[in-house]
Scaffold this active site. Structure first.
Site, PDB file in Angstrom:
ATOM      1  N   ASP A 104       0.870  -1.162   0.000  1.00  0.00           N
ATOM      2  CA  ASP A 104       0.000   0.000   0.000  1.00  0.00           C
ATOM      3  C   ASP A 104       0.914   1.220   0.000  1.00  0.00           C
ATOM      4  OD1 ASP A 104      -2.280   1.652   0.527  1.00  0.00           O
ATOM      5  OD2 ASP A 104      -3.181  -0.018   1.614  1.00  0.00           O
TER       6      ASP A 104
ATOM      7  N   ASP B 206      -3.063   4.730  -2.432  1.00  0.00           N
ATOM      8  CA  ASP B 206      -4.095   5.223  -1.532  1.00  0.00           C
ATOM      9  C   ASP B 206      -4.586   6.617  -1.941  1.00  0.00           C
ATOM     10  OD1 ASP B 206      -5.262   4.784   1.328  1.00  0.00           O
ATOM     11  OD2 ASP B 206      -4.403   6.807   1.447  1.00  0.00           O
TER      12      ASP B 206
ATOM     13  N   GLU C  12      -6.799   3.672  -5.641  1.00  0.00           N
ATOM     14  CA  GLU C  12      -8.029   3.972  -4.911  1.00  0.00           C
ATOM     15  C   GLU C  12      -8.462   5.367  -5.362  1.00  0.00           C
ATOM     16  OE1 GLU C  12      -9.831   4.400  -0.393  1.00  0.00           O
ATOM     17  OE2 GLU C  12      -7.901   5.263  -0.885  1.00  0.00           O
TER      18      GLU C  12
ATOM     19  N   HIS D  86     -11.073  -2.817   4.229  1.00  0.00           N
ATOM     20  CA  HIS D  86     -10.916  -2.474   5.637  1.00  0.00           C
ATOM     21  C   HIS D  86     -11.625  -1.181   6.042  1.00  0.00           C
ATOM     22  CE1 HIS D  86      -8.120  -0.178   3.331  1.00  0.00           C
ATOM     23  NE2 HIS D  86      -7.906   0.621   4.363  1.00  0.00           N
ATOM     24  N   ASP D  87     -12.229  -0.483   5.073  1.00  0.00           N
ATOM     25  CA  ASP D  87     -12.859   0.810   5.371  1.00  0.00           C
ATOM     26  C   ASP D  87     -14.374   0.744   5.510  1.00  0.00           C
ATOM     27  OD1 ASP D  87     -10.518   2.360   5.316  1.00  0.00           O
ATOM     28  OD2 ASP D  87     -10.592   2.533   3.133  1.00  0.00           O
TER      29      ASP D  87
HETATM   30  C1  GLC Z   1      -7.792   5.266   2.248  1.00  0.00           C
HETATM   31  C2  GLC Z   1      -7.607   4.070   3.168  1.00  0.00           C
HETATM   32  C3  GLC Z   1      -8.166   4.412   4.501  1.00  0.00           C
HETATM   33  C4  GLC Z   1      -7.444   5.610   5.046  1.00  0.00           C
HETATM   34  C5  GLC Z   1      -7.491   6.787   4.069  1.00  0.00           C
HETATM   35  C6  GLC Z   1      -6.478   7.834   4.428  1.00  0.00           C
HETATM   36  O1  GLC Z   1      -9.125   5.533   2.000  1.00  0.00           O
HETATM   37  O2  GLC Z   1      -8.187   2.938   2.596  1.00  0.00           O
HETATM   38  O3  GLC Z   1      -8.071   3.339   5.406  1.00  0.00           O
HETATM   39  O4  GLC Z   1      -8.016   6.013   6.252  1.00  0.00           O
HETATM   40  O5  GLC Z   1      -7.156   6.387   2.760  1.00  0.00           O
HETATM   41  O6  GLC Z   1      -5.181   7.395   4.161  1.00  0.00           O
END
Ligand code: GLC
Length: 419
Positions: A95, A186, A248, A301-302
């Site tokens: 990541d 991310d 993402e 995980h979110d």
């Molecule tokens: C992404 C991650 C999340 C995190 C956010 C800030 O959305 O998946 O877990 O809190 O970025 O880095």
């Protein structure tokens, strides 16, 4: 390319397997469970962040991009994990968090010009943070206000500063040299912000993905999705060569094409949020299918666990839908067992209330589910009821259903199979 059509398994390192009894999953634990991934038949795994972190955002607040958090192990452990993974034909994805660092990263004090500061004594505009509240906070030490798209402990990097670009390219090269096969990038739709820091307009109500708290009150026209984001990503691509990059990009499918000029795939978020309804699923899937360059994903995980979001009665159909779709699919650890949301802990560890989606993997029916010999950092949910050992070899189990679907991917016809 190996990733076309691959199944990628998401590991949340703190919750996969503990090897030293401290109740926190670690890299050696993951290495010890690689045979399980081979059994399941996946092609690759993505590790949620493994870097040193004060854990304001459980690893997504990075204090050092080129080290391993001591709670998770060492660089030697990492090298061993990569070696053992590759020996089994498994690819390894890290990541990468390019948008912000931890406020405890040395750069914040040593290179403050790598961050975004308000030109006035106070917030520069009306931008809101993703987890609620304003996006500007005052740095007590300098008295200046800095931007944070997420928690105040996560100051945003200034990608208009060439030093940031070069430093992050070095990070990419560092891990590639250690053998990683790619990165999940991310929050890349917020990597660059408007140069003039203009106010975001009030929400038009058109944005189809959920936004938390006050951040839902605005259309993120200037604080996100700037055209220059693609330049930033191009720099990462340059360093990454042809390593796999999946982004993402928290946008509807219609927003993906510019990102795909540089990234291999982006997650198909409209599917992740689609209610379990034929027509709604079709609407979420078809445009992404047409684009042809998305990573299919139903949970991470979110967001709430698949079994809780859809109801346990739909998890088998969901697996079929996911793994029959043409292209790359991501499976979040535990979904193959039907793990529901857990109770979390009181007080919560994650202020955005995501603890329930991060409980430990359940390997056997013992009280800690075989996750640890110590006190788990989050309690196991229901290991007596649901665990790998019990489901393995039971042809009627969800685990074996996943395994069959994965095994059949190459030989059977694939397409959109709606419930
Ligand atoms: C992404 C991650 C999340 C995190 C956010 C800030 O959305 O998946 O877990 O809190 O970025 O880095």
């Amino acid at each position: 390319m190996w990733w076309q059509d691959a199944v990628v398994y998401q590991i949340y390192p703190r919750s996969f397997q503990d090897s030293d009894g401290d109740g926190i999953g670690d890299l050696r634990g993951i290495t010890s469970r690689l045979d399980y991934l081979s059994y399941l038949g996946v092609d690759a795994f993505w590790l949620s962040p493994i870097y040193p972190s004060p854990l304001a955002d459980f690893g997504y607040d990075v204090a050092d991009y080129t080290a391993v958090d001591p709670q998770l192990g060492t660089l030697d452990d990492f090298d061993e994990l990569v070696r053992e993974a590759h020996a089994r034909g498994l690819k390894v994805l890290l990541d990468l968090i390019p948008c912000h660092t931890s406020i405890e990263h040395a750069w914040f004090r040593e290179h403050p010009d790598r961050y975004i500061w308000s030109p006035v004594d106070g917030p520069a505009n009306n931008w809101k943070a993703a987890f609620g509240g304003g996006a500007w906070s005052r740095d007590e030490e300098s008295g200046r206000w800095y931007l944070h798209t997420f928690y105040p402990e996560q100051p945003d990097l200034d990608w208009r500063n060439p030093e940031v670009v070069a430093a992050m390219q070095d990070v990419v090269r560092f891990w590639l040299a250690r053998g990683v096969d790619g990165f999940r990038l991310d929050a890349v739709n917020v990597i660059v912000k408007d140069a003039e820091l203009r106010d975001d307009p009030p929400a038009s109500g058109d944005f189809p993905l959920p936004l938390a708290g006050e951040s839902a009150e605005l259309d993120h026209v200037y604080s996100a999705n700037r055209p220059e984001a693609i330049d930033a990503l191009r720099a990462l691509r340059e360093a990454a060569g042809d390593a796999f990059l999946v982004g993402e990009v928290y946008l509807p499918t219609s927003g993906y094409p510019p990102y795909l000029e540089v990234l291999d795939l982006v997650f198909a978020f409209e599917l992740l949020f689609a209610p379990w309804d034929r027509e709604r699923l079709r609407e979420a899937i078809e445009p992404a299918l047409e684009l042809g360059r998305v990573a299919w994903v139903l949970s991470n995980h979110d967001f709430p666990r698949l079994a809780s979001r859809l109801g346990p009665e739909h998890v088998r159909e969901a697996a079929t839908l996911l793994l029959k779709l043409p292209g790359t699919a991501f499976v979040y650890q535990g979904d193959e067992l039907g793990l529901p949301n857990g109770p979390g802990v009181d007080p919560p560890l994650d202020r955005a209330d995501r603890d329930p989606f991060r409980h430990p993997m359940q390997w056997d029916g013992s009280p800690t589910g075989g996750f640890t010999s110590g006190e788990p950092w989050l309690p196991p949910i229901d290991p007596a009821e649901r665990n790998v050992e019990a489901q393995k070899g039971d042809s009627g189990s969800l685990l074996e259903h996943y395994r069959r679907l994965i095994a059949e991917r190459e030989s059977s016809e694939r397409g959109l199979i709606l419930p």
